[in-house]
Enzyme design. Structure first.
Site, short mmCIF file in Angstrom:
data_model
loop_
_atom_site.label_atom_id
_atom_site.label_comp_id
_atom_site.label_asym_id
_atom_site.label_seq_id
_atom_site.Cartn_x
_atom_site.Cartn_y
_atom_site.Cartn_z
N ARG A 14 84.42 16.40 -23.56
CA ARG A 14 85.17 16.95 -23.93
C ARG A 14 85.38 16.08 -25.24
O ARG A 14 85.31 16.69 -26.43
CB ARG A 14 86.72 16.75 -23.28
CG ARG A 14 87.89 16.99 -24.22
CD ARG A 14 89.33 17.21 -23.49
NE ARG A 14 89.33 16.58 -22.42
CZ ARG A 14 89.64 15.43 -21.92
NH1 ARG A 14 89.58 14.63 -23.22
NH2 ARG A 14 89.72 14.78 -20.97
N ASP A 59 90.43 30.50 -44.19
CA ASP A 59 89.60 31.37 -43.10
C ASP A 59 88.48 32.18 -43.52
O ASP A 59 88.76 32.89 -44.23
CB ASP A 59 90.51 32.11 -42.22
CG ASP A 59 89.74 33.09 -40.90
OD1 ASP A 59 88.53 33.05 -41.16
OD2 ASP A 59 90.52 33.33 -40.15
N TYR A 70 94.33 37.85 -40.13
CA TYR A 70 93.96 38.25 -38.63
C TYR A 70 95.24 38.16 -37.83
O TYR A 70 95.90 37.38 -37.82
CB TYR A 70 92.97 37.24 -38.36
CG TYR A 70 92.47 37.49 -36.93
CD1 TYR A 70 91.79 38.79 -36.53
CD2 TYR A 70 92.87 36.84 -35.86
CE1 TYR A 70 91.14 39.05 -35.36
CE2 TYR A 70 92.38 37.12 -34.45
CZ TYR A 70 91.60 38.17 -34.34
OH TYR A 70 91.08 38.65 -33.19
N LYS A 85 81.94 36.04 -34.79
CA LYS A 85 81.71 37.27 -35.69
C LYS A 85 80.22 36.91 -36.45
O LYS A 85 79.31 36.81 -35.68
CB LYS A 85 82.78 37.44 -36.99
CG LYS A 85 84.10 37.32 -36.39
CD LYS A 85 84.50 38.37 -35.30
CE LYS A 85 85.72 38.33 -34.45
NZ LYS A 85 86.96 37.93 -35.34
C1 LIG Z 1 88.32 37.17 -34.81
C2 LIG Z 1 88.95 36.50 -35.92
C3 LIG Z 1 89.76 35.51 -35.83
C4 LIG Z 1 90.05 34.81 -34.38
O1 LIG Z 1 88.67 34.45 -33.67
P1 LIG Z 1 88.40 34.58 -32.21
O2 LIG Z 1 87.08 34.16 -32.18
O3 LIG Z 1 88.28 36.10 -31.66
O4 LIG Z 1 89.42 33.83 -31.51
C5 LIG Z 1 90.33 34.71 -36.60
N1 LIG Z 1 90.29 35.13 -38.11
C6 LIG Z 1 89.57 36.12 -38.42
C7 LIG Z 1 89.27 36.44 -39.84
C8 LIG Z 1 88.74 37.02 -37.44
O5 LIG Z 1 88.26 37.95 -37.71
#
Ligand SMILES: *Cc1c(COP(=O)(O)O)cnc(C)c1O
Length: 377
Positions: free
Chosen positions: A46, A170, A98, A195
């Site tokens: 961890r 982000d 998101y 992604k």
């Molecule tokens: C998918 C996504 C998230 C969340 O991520 P996860 O891996 O699904 O928890 C956050 N921000 C954006 C822009 C996303 O497309």
């Protein structure tokens, strides 16, 4: 080191013990100590794991920060970053973040006293008027989901700095291949690595890069205390994905440009949202701060029924949430990714029932255009 080289040779690019050119998967929870406290840098996975550490070093190098952190999902990464704040602190956020980010702020972290206000950050004036005594951070998502709005990271982060706020970005949609928020003045950059960074629809993960030693220590403390870490197998999958991030993004860019051009001229398409279009309201800013416009496109076909018709005819675009993978994906944000946002809020944001979002993949673009042409008939 140039960008494509860094994707392959950045971080710890081979195993220091054996010379293996791919860092091994250290599937292990604990480490033998020679005497009490006599360890080789790892005590418990961890706190630190060699495979995860190799990924964390790599994303740090690619984003150009001080330290990287890997989490079990994008949401775990976002939540850990929010745990840098205290009860009573306030964060200003991009309004069409998101859906999961909106949900964690408004339904979970609010219960722990972290306050948030959502504004259209594509106009910096909106940010300024929301700054309060207890405001500690500005949280940007750019481009946004699904309307592809752009915030000027340099202008917004300098406004944040003047007011003593941290800037968090982000960067999921742009990827570190096209956009590096830390170079533009941000303090923290984060990704849903599920992604483009993973890129193959086979792993859920989140990454964070910070740009000071203090933030690195604080976030490591949160990561180790709350424990939302990424496992070694998934860390390895992300490193494998990152090696091809450059060529995937270059090819995605070409495919997307051709599809946008097709949609833009189609009589059944009311409007196309893509930062690469000259008529996009923030096109110039997108061009200034990112090296590419990405593979996300939204378009309005006019109604929910028309969107359903399109979905029933489409072949190569998989109906699914998520984005950024080798296979092209299609979704209807109002009923899928953005369903957790209340209907009236969706209407305010312009997320209509007829809005269709595509994530352009790496199939032959002629097949993709032909597929859309038939489905739009
Ligand atoms: C998918 C996504 C998230 C969340 O991520 P996860 O891996 O699904 O928890 C956050 N921000 C954006 C822009 C996303 O497309």
């Amino acid at each position: 080191m140039k960008r494509k080289t860094k994707l392959i040779h950045g971080g710890i690019s081979s195993d220091p013990h054996t010379g293996a050119v791919s860092v091994p998967i250290y599937q292990v929870s604990t480490y033998k100590q020679e005497g009490v406290g006599g360890h080789k840098g790892f005590e418990y996975s961890r706190t630190g794991n060699p495979t995860r550490q190799a990924l964390e070093e790599l994303i740090k190098d690619i984003e150009g920060g001080t330290a990287g952190f890997a989490f079990g999902s994008g949401m775990a990464a976002i939540t850990a970053v929010m745990m840098l704040f205290n009860k009573g602190d306030h964060v200003i956020m991009t309004d069409d973040v998101y859906g999961g980010t909106f949900r964690v702020m408004s339904k979970v972290l609010n219960r722990f006293g972290i306050e948030s206000t959502f504004v259209d950050t594509s106009n910096p004036k909106n940010i300024h008027s929301e700054i309060r005594e207890n405001t500690k951070a500005l949280y940007l998502e750019t481009p946004t989901n699904p309307l592809l709005k752009i915030t000027d990271i340099e202008a917004a982060s300098s406004l944040a700095k003047e007011n003593g706020l941290l800037t968090i970005v982000d960067n999921t949609f742009s990827t570190p291949y096209w956009q590096n928020p830390i170079e533009l003045g941000a303090d923290i950059v984060l990704h849903s690595a599920t992604k483009y960074i993973g890129g193959h629809s086979d792993v859920v993960a989140g990454l964070v890069v910070v740009n000071t030693e203090k933030l690195a220590q604080d976030l490591h403390f949160v990561q180790n205390s709350t424990g939302g870490v990424l496992g070694p197998q998934d860390s390895w999958l992300l490193m494998r994905g990152i090696k091809t991030l450059g060529i995937r993004m270059e090819e995605t860019e070409e495919n997307t440009a051709a599809i946008v051009n097709f949609l833009n001229q189609h009589p059944s398409v009311k409007k196309v949202f893509y930062p690469g279009l000259e008529n996009h309201p923030n096109h110039e800013i997108a061009k200034k701060q990112a090296r590419g416009f990405g593979g996300m496109v939204s378009f309005d076909v006019g109604s929910g029924e028309k969107a359903d018709h399109l979905l029933s005819k489409i072949h190569y675009f998989t109906l699914a949430e998520s984005l950024g993978a080798v296979e092209s994906l299609i979704s209807v944000p109002a009923r899928m990714t953005h369903a957790s946002i209340p209907a009236e809020r969706r209407a305010e944001l312009g997320i209509t029932e007829g809005l269709v979002r595509i994530s352009v993949g790496l199939e032959d673009v002629e097949d993709l255009i032909e597929d859309l042409r038939k489905a739009l008939e």
